[in-house]
Design a protein around this motif. Structure first.
Motif, short mmCIF file in Angstrom:
data_model
loop_
_atom_site.label_atom_id
_atom_site.label_comp_id
_atom_site.label_asym_id
_atom_site.label_seq_id
_atom_site.Cartn_x
_atom_site.Cartn_y
_atom_site.Cartn_z
N ASP A 207 1.13 9.09 109.74
CA ASP A 207 1.88 10.03 109.27
C ASP A 207 3.32 9.61 108.54
O ASP A 207 3.66 10.03 107.56
N ASP A 208 4.01 8.68 109.31
CA ASP A 208 5.17 8.23 108.81
C ASP A 208 4.78 7.41 107.45
O ASP A 208 5.63 7.74 106.35
N THR A 209 4.02 6.72 107.47
CA THR A 209 3.68 5.99 106.27
C THR A 209 3.38 6.82 105.19
O THR A 209 3.75 6.76 104.07
N ALA A 210 2.34 7.83 105.38
CA ALA A 210 1.94 8.98 104.36
C ALA A 210 3.22 9.77 103.92
O ALA A 210 3.25 9.84 102.62
N ASP A 211 4.11 9.97 104.59
CA ASP A 211 5.19 10.66 104.63
C ASP A 211 6.22 10.03 103.48
O ASP A 211 6.88 10.78 102.67
N ARG A 212 6.35 8.84 103.57
CA ARG A 212 7.24 7.94 102.97
C ARG A 212 6.61 7.14 101.56
O ARG A 212 7.37 6.86 100.64
N THR A 213 5.40 7.41 101.39
CA THR A 213 4.67 6.88 100.49
C THR A 213 4.65 7.74 99.04
O THR A 213 4.28 8.96 99.19
N ARG A 214 5.23 7.07 98.10
CA ARG A 214 5.11 7.98 96.71
C ARG A 214 3.70 7.86 96.04
O ARG A 214 3.22 6.73 95.96
N ILE A 215 3.27 9.01 95.82
CA ILE A 215 2.13 9.41 94.95
C ILE A 215 2.47 9.83 93.59
O ILE A 215 3.08 10.66 93.47
N LEU A 216 2.14 8.96 92.63
CA LEU A 216 2.46 9.45 91.19
C LEU A 216 1.11 9.97 90.43
O LEU A 216 0.12 9.84 90.75
N TYR A 217 1.45 10.74 89.47
CA TYR A 217 0.29 11.36 88.57
C TYR A 217 0.66 10.45 87.35
O TYR A 217 1.58 10.18 86.99
N GLY A 218 -0.70 10.26 86.68
CA GLY A 218 -0.74 9.57 85.47
C GLY A 218 -1.92 10.12 84.67
O GLY A 218 -3.00 10.24 85.16
N GLY A 219 -1.59 10.23 83.24
CA GLY A 219 -2.67 10.69 82.34
C GLY A 219 -2.21 11.39 81.39
O GLY A 219 -2.05 12.80 81.77
N SER A 220 -1.54 11.17 80.14
CA SER A 220 -1.23 11.97 79.30
C SER A 220 0.16 13.03 79.56
O SER A 220 0.27 14.08 79.02
N VAL A 221 1.10 12.37 80.43
CA VAL A 221 2.26 12.79 80.78
C VAL A 221 3.12 12.87 79.55
O VAL A 221 3.47 12.03 78.83
N LYS A 222 3.90 14.17 79.25
CA LYS A 222 4.82 13.88 78.28
C LYS A 222 6.04 14.76 78.71
O LYS A 222 5.85 15.61 79.92
N SER A 223 7.11 14.82 78.08
CA SER A 223 8.33 15.74 78.54
C SER A 223 7.91 17.33 78.57
O SER A 223 8.61 17.95 79.43
N GLY A 224 7.10 17.81 77.81
CA GLY A 224 6.56 18.94 77.78
C GLY A 224 5.55 19.36 79.32
O GLY A 224 5.49 20.73 79.39
N ASN A 225 5.04 18.54 79.78
CA ASN A 225 4.26 18.84 80.78
C ASN A 225 4.79 18.24 82.24
O ASN A 225 4.20 18.54 83.21
N ILE A 226 5.93 17.30 82.23
CA ILE A 226 5.97 16.77 83.37
C ILE A 226 6.85 17.57 84.52
O ILE A 226 6.36 17.62 85.78
N ALA A 227 7.35 18.67 83.90
CA ALA A 227 7.86 19.54 85.13
C ALA A 227 6.48 20.28 85.92
O ALA A 227 6.90 20.51 87.11
N GLY A 228 5.65 20.56 85.23
CA GLY A 228 4.42 21.20 86.13
C GLY A 228 3.98 20.29 87.13
O GLY A 228 3.89 20.50 88.34
#
Ligand code: PGA
Length: 263
Positions: A207-228
């Motif tokens: 759990d500790d490793t899972a809690d601190r590991t960052r998971i990003l999303y990628g694929g057609s990210v823009k300023s207009g959809n990043i907030a979601g």
């Protein structure tokens, strides 16, 4: 509630911008973020130029003390020797690369990189103190055949099997059908897979490793959809391709807390 993870906005330039263009771009990006009073403690911003730009970008960031990190787009699984055209993690480390992208779908598709090689490259990056950004993601066919998370989870599992609980790494979930297509996943789709990936890290490394590991999303990210995406509890940032080549757009993505209104 787990630990607070500093969001990471990562710009994957792919094979764009030579070293002179890179210098001009990074300068403009730093000014844009500075004008907006961007804080790297709040949101970390990293650029991933081609190999031939790295020394110039490193020098500029260090000389001007820019609040930007830089990384490479790939590395060799080997440390040195007769591997023509390959780049060692030791070389990236010598250029102060904080990150290296590993297993991007374009490497998997055009260079036939499989999960076993991605795992070896991940271990090589860690051996040299460079944080791997391990990319996983399903094709449209995979999605139709296996559902949303089966393929990315299976890809990640092969890498996790080679890691220890203290490994510092980043995961990027990039559905192949969303890359460069203008058709991003929905925030809910991204959350569903990112949460399954985090559960897989927890299962393998705790759990500790899972809690601190960052998971990003990628694929057609823009300023207009990043907030979601950033409103989702298991999405800790974005790996941005096309939109990372436009200073204003990339800077606006990095300033997502203004759009999200939280954080
Ligand atoms: P895109 O690319 O933002 O242009 O869809 C993302 C990536 O390939 O990392």
């Amino acid at each position: 509630m787990g630990v607070a993870r500093t969001p990471l906005i990562a710009g994957n330039w792919k094979m764009n911008l030579d070293h002179l263009q890179a210098i001009a771009f990074v300068q403009k990006l730093a000014w844009s973020l500075r004008d907006a009073k961007h804080s790297s403690n709040e949101v970390e911003v990293a650029v991933f130029p081609p190999f031939t730009d790295l020394r110039s970008v490193q020098t500029l960031i260090a000389a001007d003390k820019l609040e930007l990190a830089h990384g490479a787009q790939d590395l060799s699984a080997h440390d040195s020797g007769a591997y023509t055209g390959e780049i060692s993690g030791a070389f990236l480390s010598a250029l102060s690369c904080r990150y290296v992208i590993i297993g991007h779908s374009e490497r998997r598709q055009y260079h036939h990189e499989d999960d076993a090689l991605v795992a070896k490259k991940t271990v090589a990056a860690l051996r040299h103190g460079v944080t791997p950004v391990v990319c996983v993601g399903e094709s449209a066919e995979d999605l139709a055949e296996h559902g949303p998370s089966a393929v990315p989870v299976a890809q990640l599992r092969v890498v996790l099997d080679e890691l220890t609980t203290d490994a510092e790494f980043v995961v990027a979930y990039e559905p192949v059908w969303a890359i460069g297509s203008g058709q991003a996943a929905t925030p809910e789709q991204a959350q569903q897979v990112c949460s399954a990936l985090r559960a897989t890290i927890a299962e393998t490394l705790g759990d500790d490793t899972a809690d601190r590991t960052r998971i990003l999303y990628g694929g057609s990210v823009k300023s207009g959809n990043i907030a979601g995406f950033m409103n989702q509890s298991d999405v800790d940032g974005a790996l941005v391709g096309g939109a990372s080549l436009d200073v204003d757009e990339f800077s606006a993505i990095a300033r997502f807390p203004k759009h999200v209104g939280t954080v």
